[in-house]
Every structure is written in C-alpha cells, then in structure tokens.
Design an enzyme around this catalytic site. Structure first.
Site, PDB file in Angstrom:
ATOM      1  N   HIS A 110       0.831  -1.203   0.000  1.00  0.00           N
ATOM      2  CA  HIS A 110       0.000   0.000   0.000  1.00  0.00           C
ATOM      3  C   HIS A 110       0.869   1.258   0.000  1.00  0.00           C
ATOM      4  O   HIS A 110       1.955   1.273   0.589  1.00  0.00           O
ATOM      5  CB  HIS A 110      -0.975   0.005   1.180  1.00  0.00           C
ATOM      6  CG  HIS A 110      -0.349   0.177   2.535  1.00  0.00           C
ATOM      7  ND1 HIS A 110      -0.100   1.412   3.094  1.00  0.00           N
ATOM      8  CD2 HIS A 110       0.056  -0.730   3.461  1.00  0.00           C
ATOM      9  CE1 HIS A 110       0.431   1.251   4.293  1.00  0.00           C
ATOM     10  NE2 HIS A 110       0.549  -0.039   4.546  1.00  0.00           N
ATOM     11  N   ASP A 139       6.495   1.936   6.250  1.00  0.00           N
ATOM     12  CA  ASP A 139       5.082   1.525   6.261  1.00  0.00           C
ATOM     13  C   ASP A 139       4.299   2.350   5.260  1.00  0.00           C
ATOM     14  O   ASP A 139       3.662   3.321   5.624  1.00  0.00           O
ATOM     15  CB  ASP A 139       4.530   1.704   7.675  1.00  0.00           C
ATOM     16  CG  ASP A 139       3.114   1.196   7.831  1.00  0.00           C
ATOM     17  OD1 ASP A 139       2.657   0.417   6.981  1.00  0.00           O
ATOM     18  OD2 ASP A 139       2.462   1.584   8.822  1.00  0.00           O
ATOM     19  N   GLU A 173      -5.159   1.092   2.914  1.00  0.00           N
ATOM     20  CA  GLU A 173      -4.881   0.084   3.942  1.00  0.00           C
ATOM     21  C   GLU A 173      -4.907   0.676   5.337  1.00  0.00           C
ATOM     22  O   GLU A 173      -5.344   0.016   6.298  1.00  0.00           O
ATOM     23  CB  GLU A 173      -3.518  -0.567   3.667  1.00  0.00           C
ATOM     24  CG  GLU A 173      -3.219  -1.786   4.536  1.00  0.00           C
ATOM     25  CD  GLU A 173      -2.584  -1.447   5.879  1.00  0.00           C
ATOM     26  OE1 GLU A 173      -2.517  -2.350   6.746  1.00  0.00           O
ATOM     27  OE2 GLU A 173      -2.156  -0.275   6.082  1.00  0.00           O
ATOM     28  N   GLU A 174      -4.452   1.909   5.488  1.00  0.00           N
ATOM     29  CA  GLU A 174      -4.376   2.509   6.813  1.00  0.00           C
ATOM     30  C   GLU A 174      -5.751   2.784   7.414  1.00  0.00           C
ATOM     31  O   GLU A 174      -5.860   3.107   8.593  1.00  0.00           O
ATOM     32  CB  GLU A 174      -3.546   3.795   6.782  1.00  0.00           C
ATOM     33  CG  GLU A 174      -2.078   3.597   6.422  1.00  0.00           C
ATOM     34  CD  GLU A 174      -1.300   2.802   7.462  1.00  0.00           C
ATOM     35  OE1 GLU A 174      -1.892   2.390   8.478  1.00  0.00           O
ATOM     36  OE2 GLU A 174      -0.090   2.590   7.256  1.00  0.00           O
ATOM     37  N   GLU A 198       4.350  -5.488   3.970  1.00  0.00           N
ATOM     38  CA  GLU A 198       4.468  -4.716   5.203  1.00  0.00           C
ATOM     39  C   GLU A 198       5.894  -4.855   5.739  1.00  0.00           C
ATOM     40  O   GLU A 198       6.579  -5.843   5.469  1.00  0.00           O
ATOM     41  CB  GLU A 198       3.470  -5.229   6.242  1.00  0.00           C
ATOM     42  CG  GLU A 198       2.027  -4.854   5.971  1.00  0.00           C
ATOM     43  CD  GLU A 198       1.703  -3.412   6.330  1.00  0.00           C
ATOM     44  OE1 GLU A 198       2.550  -2.732   6.937  1.00  0.00           O
ATOM     45  OE2 GLU A 198       0.587  -2.963   6.000  1.00  0.00           O
ATOM     46  N   HIS A 381       3.781   5.075  12.292  1.00  0.00           N
ATOM     47  CA  HIS A 381       2.673   5.985  12.612  1.00  0.00           C
ATOM     48  C   HIS A 381       3.123   7.119  13.540  1.00  0.00           C
ATOM     49  O   HIS A 381       2.338   7.642  14.328  1.00  0.00           O
ATOM     50  CB  HIS A 381       1.494   5.224  13.243  1.00  0.00           C
ATOM     51  CG  HIS A 381       0.833   4.268  12.303  1.00  0.00           C
ATOM     52  ND1 HIS A 381      -0.430   3.738  12.535  1.00  0.00           N
ATOM     53  CD2 HIS A 381       1.236   3.721  11.127  1.00  0.00           C
ATOM     54  CE1 HIS A 381      -0.754   2.926  11.546  1.00  0.00           C
ATOM     55  NE2 HIS A 381       0.245   2.905  10.672  1.00  0.00           N
TER      56      HIS A 381
END
Length: 413
Positions: A110, A139, A173-174, A198, A381
């Site tokens: 992603h 990510d 995806e997030e 990932e 994140h």
C-alpha cells in the site's frame, strides 16, 4: 517388525515429498542483482516518500502511482487502474505479469500513509547512518519499492517460471482497506499464495500472525444550555462520556492479546455551552474474532446505565481487518523464507504484532499468506518512523528468491 519399518519409511517419504525444498546456499546471481539495485532502489524510495499520500489524499496517491506505473509497464506488466470502492480515495493499481509456469503469486503493498498534507515539506526523506527516515518510508513505501525491484531482478534474469505474478498496490490500507475489499477478495481467491510487503520487525522478523482491528464508537446525546446563565438546564454529554469510558479502563491496553485504547474524543462546541454531543472512538485489536464481540457487549451493557440524567448512549462498531491466526500454511511459507535467508548465513525470526493487514483476508479465503516481507523498520505511525538500511539488500534477495521458490513449488490451497 518389517511392516512397521515399511510404514515408517512410507511416512518419511511422504513428509519429504510434501516439504518445501531447502535453499542450498546463496544464489550468487540474485545476490549480485540485489546489491546492484540498492542505489536505484533508494533513489526511487526517496522520490515516493517525498510525495504526501495520506489515506484520502487523492492527488498524492495518483502522483505516487504515476511514478510507479511506467516502471511496471517497462517490465512487461499489464496495468489495470481500479477505482476505489468508496468515495474520497485514489485509484488502486493492479499490475499483472504472465509467465510460462504454474504458480499464481499475489503481492500486496500500500502507498497510503497516516500522515497529512504538508508532512513531507517539514519531514522529507533522509538517511542518518543505517536508517532512512520519512513519512511512510517503511510503512509501506519501502516494501512497495522492494516489490518493484524484485520484479526487475526476475525480468533481468529472464525468469518466467510462473503462471502469473500480480502486484496489487492499494491506497486505503491505513483505514482497513475500505476502497479495495471486493478487489482483494477477488485476487486472493484467484491466486495460490499472497506475499505481503508490510515492514519486517526488528531485529529481522517476518510476520506469521497479526491481530484483527475494529473501531468501537461511543456517542452520547445530552442537552445544550448556557453554561453561565442556566447550566442546570443542560445535560452534559461530555461528563456522561467520561463515565462510559470508565468501562474501557478495565480492559487491557497493551500486550500480545486483546487491547482496547481510546484514540479520539470529541465534545463541545463553545466554552460557554454545556455540551449536547460527545463521542469517542476506541481502537480494538484482538487475536480472536470473539473478543470483538465481548468488547462490544461490555460497552453496550454500560450504555444502558447513565450517570447524567436524560442522556442517551449509542455504541456502534466498524470492523477493519480480521485476525491472521497462527496456521500451518503460513508457518510452511515462513520455513521456506528462513531456509532462503539461511543461505545468506542470516537468521530470520518469526513473530506477530497488533498491526492488521490484508494477509488476514487471504487467510480467511483459504489462500496461504506470509507477511512482513518488506525491509525492517520501526517507529511506525509517528515522526520516529525509520527503515533499517542494513535490511534492504537481504530483504530484496529474500523476496526475489521466495518468488522463484514458490514458482517451482506452489503451496496447495
């Protein structure tokens, strides 16, 4: 006694025939290609990291796709641009390469991140020692670029011993992939195996289990009133929400099992008005589907009793990804990956985490899945996100060789 020996020999022969072939050692050609690709791989990663593409950033997602699609086309891949399944998201890219073998291999990555517009201007791609930094560097833009260069190496080596390799590059995806659910369902069912890009966990781990993810919404309706003139006429929704959240405090907030965490809370409109509305979102991660039901049941039970009179509480649930449970098919894929890594003289660990992914959807469809195949990273994140540069070449080698191994011996669904 002889009968027993014959039976034991038969069982042993069956085990050998069903086991994946172990890597004999380092494939010098693939390793050399992976080393050669490093500089260009990092240059391309820098280019896509420096494009803001938070989930819902339509133009940003399209800009990243515009960088990747010409490179995929140059490898002979057929490109399908698939509109998102809900509004407010950029298109998804499905790149397909036909071969001469039997295996149907699906890679998923992603390009959406959790970072908002303007992030890259303040925090662009950088290299500090053995770490690359930037929004989405691990990510999962690092994994997407790794997938592209694995295909580049296969192309340069003339490797075609697969029926089809499909590379899904998705854009939501997030948020739990709301823009690709039907697409993912179709793709995982039509392939023999799913490889997820990932990031790997430190020190050098691939992912064999993941928690599922769900959002629980608590909404409180009260009554507005002037906070100075007639506060007694109000019914404070914020105060009631605080009481409701006491239920959450009795639930686990960290660990390898169930976790429930308050992530968003909103109440009030002006400093001098008793809040009429208040709401909170809880992020729930679980190893078992039944645990989502248990959390929701506890919240629904609490909602029946209010402390602030004349307020009402509503609990709703949004499911993101189901859990990826420990399972023999994933373990068998992990064993293949470990054998390939051992050929480099390196040890590849296995583990899991609370980060949900599309591999759980593959698992539920009965398609063997292996996750965490991207470069190793951490600090996800947050503005601490990084990618371990020491892992870039070994992980590219691993992915390339795993595709080759699966092409020769695809898993049975």
């Amino acid at each position: 006694m002889r009968t027993s020996r014959v039976a034991m020999a038969a069982v042993a022969a069956l085990l050998v025939s069903s086991a994946p072939a172990l890597a004999a050692g380092k494939d010098a050609k693939v390793w050399a290609a992976a080393e050669k690709a490093r500089e260009a791989q990092l240059d391309l990663l820098k280019q896509v990291v420096n494009i803001d593409s938070g989930t819902g950033d339509i133009e940003g997602g399209r800009k990243v796709a515009a960088v990747l699609i010409p490179r995929l086309k140059a490898l002979g891949m057929t490109i399908e641009t698939v509109p998102a399944e809900i509004d407010g998201l950029p298109e998804n890219t499905v790149a397909t390469l036909k071969g001469t073998g039997k295996a149907r291999i699906l890679m998923i990555g992603h390009i959406d991140t959790v970072f908002g517009p303007g992030t890259t201007a303040k925090w662009p791609f950088s290299i500090e020692g053995d770490r690359a930094r930037g929004p989405g560097v691990a990510d999962e833009k690092g994994g997407v670029i790794e997938g592209l260069y694995a295909l580049q190496i296969l192309n340069d080596l003339g490797f075609k011993n697969f029926a089809q390799i499909t590379f899904l590059i998705e854009t939501s995806e997030e948020r739990g992939s709301p823009g690709t659910r039907a697409l993912i369902d179709r793709l995982v069912k039509s392939h023999d195996v799913e490889l997820n890009l990932e990031p790997g966990d430190a020190p050098d781990v691939i992912t064999v289990w993941r928690k599922g993810s769900s959002t629980m919404n608590i909404a409180v309706k009260g009554r507005a009133a002037h906070a100075g003139v007639a506060p007694q006429d109000g019914r404070n929704a914020a105060v009631e929400l605080i009481h409701q959240l006491a239920t959450v405090e009795g639930m686990p907030h960290s660990g390898d099992g169930l976790t429930v965490n308050l992530t968003i809370i909103q109440a009030g409109s002006r400093y001098n008005i008793i809040p009429e509305d208040a709401k909170a979102q809880l992020n729930v991660r679980a190893r078992k589907k039944s645990e989502f039901d248990e959390v929701e049941a506890a919240l629904q039970a609490a909602a029946k009793t209010t402390v602030v009179p004349d307020t009402t509480v509503t609990v709703t649930r949004e499911t993101s990804f189901p859990p990826l449970a420990n399972n023999p098919a994933t373990d068998a894929l992990a064993a293949r990956a470990q054998a390939i890594y051992a050929g480099l003289g390196l040890k590849l660990g296995t583990g899991g985490n609370g980060g949900a992914s599309q591999s759980a959807l593959a698992y539920e469809a009965g398609t063997p899945a292996l996750d965490g195949l991207g470069p190793v990273g951490g600090g996800f994140h947050s503005d601490k996100e990084f990618m371990d540069l020491k892992s870039v070449t070994p992980r590219l080698y691993l992915l390339t060789k795993l595709i080759m191994d699966l092409s020769a011996n695809p898993p049975k669904k």
